[in-house]
Design a protein around this motif. Structure first.
Motif, PDB file in Angstrom:
ATOM      1  N   HIS A 127       3.051   1.092   5.287  1.00 43.33           N
ATOM      2  CA  HIS A 127       4.198   1.473   4.463  1.00 43.33           C
ATOM      3  C   HIS A 127       3.855   1.273   2.986  1.00 43.33           C
ATOM      4  O   HIS A 127       3.114   0.358   2.622  1.00 43.33           O
ATOM      5  CB  HIS A 127       5.422   0.635   4.842  1.00 43.33           C
ATOM      6  N   ASP A 128       4.397   2.125   2.127  1.00 39.02           N
ATOM      7  CA  ASP A 128       4.111   2.071   0.683  1.00 39.02           C
ATOM      8  C   ASP A 128       4.381   0.707   0.066  1.00 39.02           C
ATOM      9  O   ASP A 128       3.741   0.331  -0.912  1.00 39.02           O
ATOM     10  CB  ASP A 128       4.953   3.117  -0.067  1.00 39.02           C
ATOM     11  N   ASN A 129       5.341  -0.039   0.601  1.00 44.56           N
ATOM     12  CA  ASN A 129       5.735  -1.320   0.029  1.00 44.56           C
ATOM     13  C   ASN A 129       4.925  -2.502   0.561  1.00 44.56           C
ATOM     14  O   ASN A 129       5.286  -3.658   0.309  1.00 44.56           O
ATOM     15  CB  ASN A 129       7.228  -1.583   0.285  1.00 44.56           C
ATOM     16  N   VAL A 157      -0.971  -3.978   9.331  1.00 46.30           N
ATOM     17  CA  VAL A 157      -2.295  -4.167   9.908  1.00 46.30           C
ATOM     18  C   VAL A 157      -2.978  -2.817  10.035  1.00 46.30           C
ATOM     19  O   VAL A 157      -2.326  -1.799  10.280  1.00 46.30           O
ATOM     20  CB  VAL A 157      -2.227  -4.888  11.285  1.00 46.30           C
ATOM     21  N   LEU A 158      -4.289  -2.824   9.852  1.00 40.56           N
ATOM     22  CA  LEU A 158      -5.127  -1.639  10.069  1.00 40.56           C
ATOM     23  C   LEU A 158      -6.314  -2.042  10.923  1.00 40.56           C
ATOM     24  O   LEU A 158      -6.937  -3.071  10.675  1.00 40.56           O
ATOM     25  CB  LEU A 158      -5.654  -1.082   8.750  1.00 40.56           C
ATOM     26  N   ALA A 159      -6.632  -1.219  11.907  1.00 37.50           N
ATOM     27  CA  ALA A 159      -7.816  -1.425  12.733  1.00 37.50           C
ATOM     28  C   ALA A 159      -8.973  -0.618  12.156  1.00 37.50           C
ATOM     29  O   ALA A 159      -8.794   0.548  11.780  1.00 37.50           O
ATOM     30  CB  ALA A 159      -7.540  -0.983  14.165  1.00 37.50           C
ATOM     31  N   LEU A 160     -10.129  -1.248  12.064  1.00 34.84           N
ATOM     32  CA  LEU A 160     -11.329  -0.523  11.658  1.00 34.84           C
ATOM     33  C   LEU A 160     -11.713   0.459  12.761  1.00 34.84           C
ATOM     34  O   LEU A 160     -11.263   0.346  13.896  1.00 34.84           O
ATOM     35  CB  LEU A 160     -12.477  -1.503  11.392  1.00 34.84           C
ATOM     36  N   HIS A 161     -12.556   1.382  12.426  1.00 31.66           N
ATOM     37  CA  HIS A 161     -13.035   2.399  13.375  1.00 31.66           C
ATOM     38  C   HIS A 161     -14.457   2.015  13.770  1.00 31.66           C
ATOM     39  O   HIS A 161     -15.382   2.181  12.973  1.00 31.66           O
ATOM     40  CB  HIS A 161     -13.007   3.773  12.702  1.00 31.66           C
ATOM     41  N   GLU A 162     -14.609   1.460  14.971  1.00 37.49           N
ATOM     42  CA  GLU A 162     -15.910   0.961  15.434  1.00 37.49           C
ATOM     43  C   GLU A 162     -16.515   0.010  14.408  1.00 37.49           C
ATOM     44  O   GLU A 162     -17.706   0.056  14.110  1.00 37.49           O
ATOM     45  CB  GLU A 162     -16.858   2.112  15.759  1.00 37.49           C
ATOM     46  N   ALA A 172      -5.662   4.957   2.386  1.00 37.40           N
ATOM     47  CA  ALA A 172      -4.433   4.211   2.698  1.00 37.40           C
ATOM     48  C   ALA A 172      -4.322   2.962   1.822  1.00 37.40           C
ATOM     49  O   ALA A 172      -3.244   2.670   1.293  1.00 37.40           O
ATOM     50  CB  ALA A 172      -4.414   3.827   4.176  1.00 37.40           C
ATOM     51  N   ILE A 173      -5.417   2.245   1.647  1.00 35.50           N
ATOM     52  CA  ILE A 173      -5.395   1.023   0.833  1.00 35.50           C
ATOM     53  C   ILE A 173      -5.091   1.359  -0.625  1.00 35.50           C
ATOM     54  O   ILE A 173      -4.275   0.697  -1.267  1.00 35.50           O
ATOM     55  CB  ILE A 173      -6.726   0.248   0.976  1.00 35.50           C
ATOM     56  N   ARG A 174      -5.723   2.400  -1.133  1.00 34.78           N
ATOM     57  CA  ARG A 174      -5.488   2.797  -2.532  1.00 34.78           C
ATOM     58  C   ARG A 174      -4.048   3.232  -2.783  1.00 34.78           C
ATOM     59  O   ARG A 174      -3.550   3.134  -3.902  1.00 34.78           O
ATOM     60  CB  ARG A 174      -6.436   3.931  -2.922  1.00 34.78           C
ATOM     61  N   SER A 175      -3.361   3.689  -1.758  1.00 32.95           N
ATOM     62  CA  SER A 175      -1.980   4.165  -1.927  1.00 32.95           C
ATOM     63  C   SER A 175      -0.962   3.018  -1.960  1.00 32.95           C
ATOM     64  O   SER A 175       0.209   3.242  -2.228  1.00 32.95           O
ATOM     65  CB  SER A 175      -1.614   5.137  -0.805  1.00 32.95           C
ATOM     66  N   HIS A 177       0.531   0.475  -3.819  1.00 34.31           N
ATOM     67  CA  HIS A 177       0.641   0.038  -5.207  1.00 34.31           C
ATOM     68  C   HIS A 177       1.228  -1.362  -5.356  1.00 34.31           C
ATOM     69  O   HIS A 177       1.129  -1.958  -6.426  1.00 34.31           O
ATOM     70  CB  HIS A 177       1.455   1.059  -6.010  1.00 34.31           C
ATOM     71  N   GLU A 178       1.827  -1.898  -4.305  1.00 31.42           N
ATOM     72  CA  GLU A 178       2.372  -3.255  -4.368  1.00 31.42           C
ATOM     73  C   GLU A 178       1.503  -4.255  -3.612  1.00 31.42           C
ATOM     74  O   GLU A 178       1.884  -5.413  -3.431  1.00 31.42           O
ATOM     75  CB  GLU A 178       3.807  -3.266  -3.835  1.00 31.42           C
ATOM     76  N   LEU A 179       0.321  -3.822  -3.192  1.00 32.97           N
ATOM     77  CA  LEU A 179      -0.590  -4.671  -2.422  1.00 32.97           C
ATOM     78  C   LEU A 179      -1.041  -5.866  -3.245  1.00 32.97           C
ATOM     79  O   LEU A 179      -1.507  -5.716  -4.378  1.00 32.97           O
ATOM     80  CB  LEU A 179      -1.802  -3.855  -1.963  1.00 32.97           C
ATOM     81  N   GLU A 180      -0.881  -7.051  -2.691  1.00 31.41           N
ATOM     82  CA  GLU A 180      -1.284  -8.285  -3.362  1.00 31.41           C
ATOM     83  C   GLU A 180      -2.467  -8.952  -2.681  1.00 31.41           C
ATOM     84  O   GLU A 180      -3.225  -9.672  -3.328  1.00 31.41           O
ATOM     85  CB  GLU A 180      -0.101  -9.272  -3.394  1.00 31.41           C
ATOM     86  N   GLU A 181      -2.612  -8.721  -1.366  1.00 32.97           N
ATOM     87  CA  GLU A 181      -3.627  -9.471  -0.630  1.00 32.97           C
ATOM     88  C   GLU A 181      -4.112  -8.657   0.564  1.00 32.97           C
ATOM     89  O   GLU A 181      -3.334  -8.026   1.263  1.00 32.97           O
ATOM     90  CB  GLU A 181      -3.009 -10.777  -0.137  1.00 32.97           C
TER      91      GLU A 181
END
Length: 187
Positions: A127-129, A157-162, A172-175, A177-181
């Motif tokens: 989610h964006d937030n 949470v995000l799962a890596l691909h293999e 997704a990570i770059r989008s 904008h409120e990501l702190e950690e």
């Protein structure tokens, strides 16, 4: 023609079948609940009793591959099904459409994990937030974290691909904008 959303819905129905004893036991053994998460069971028979046109469509999607296995009639074609006898998880694109499948073939001597392709994210695009993002090795770890309900409101949470970070992960990570950690959990 069926798309991956429809195929996965049939896998979800397969998981709920009374005949799906072994996949249910496997999920119970690893602590996952198909009633709380989107998990399907691919018996490998989705292409049985369908038209050749539909089999060709499944082949173009990567769900089927022609095989050299023996058949009872020379006019028949043998196929190998993607993720035959596996529990499956859907990977989604940014709009929430299923674009990939992650399969765990649990009946093998050592379970085999495989992806249909390199598209999409599991369990979904965050989610964006999102303020805190957990990155885990695979869909099983992500499903376990989701089911634990340990994450708070603005966590994802995000799962890596293999074990790899693909361009869609970075997008997704770059989008966010409120990501702190970002917390990376390795097993």
């Amino acid at each position: 023609m069926k798309n991956l959303n429809e195929i996965f819905q049939s896998f979800e129905a397969g998981m709920r079948s009374p005949k799906a004893v072994k996949p249910k036991a496997y999920l119970q053994n690893i602590g996952l609940d198909y009633n709380t998460l989107r998990i399907g069971f691919n018996s490998g028979q989705f292409h049985h009793r369908v038209s050749q046109e539909l089999k060709d469509h499944y082949e173009s999607m990567g769900l089927l591959a022609k095989s050299n296995a023996a058949v009872r009639d020379d006019s028949m074609t043998a196929y190998t099904a993607f993720g035959r006898y596996s529990i499956t998880f859907p990977l989604l694109d940014v709009s929430g459409k299923i674009v990939n499948l992650f399969a765990v073939r649990f009946e093998m001597a050592s379970p085999i994990e495989q992806y249909l392709n390199e598209e999409g994210l599991y369990p979904s695009y965050p989610h964006d937030n999102t303020r805190r993002l957990f990155i885990v090795s695979n869909a099983l770890d992500a499903a376990s974290l989701l089911q634990s309900r340990a994450m708070e409101n603005r966590e994802a949470v995000l799962a890596l691909h293999e074990g790899r970070l693909l361009p869609q992960h970075l997008e997704a990570i770059r989008s966010l904008h409120e990501l702190e950690e970002i917390i990376i959990i390795k097993n």
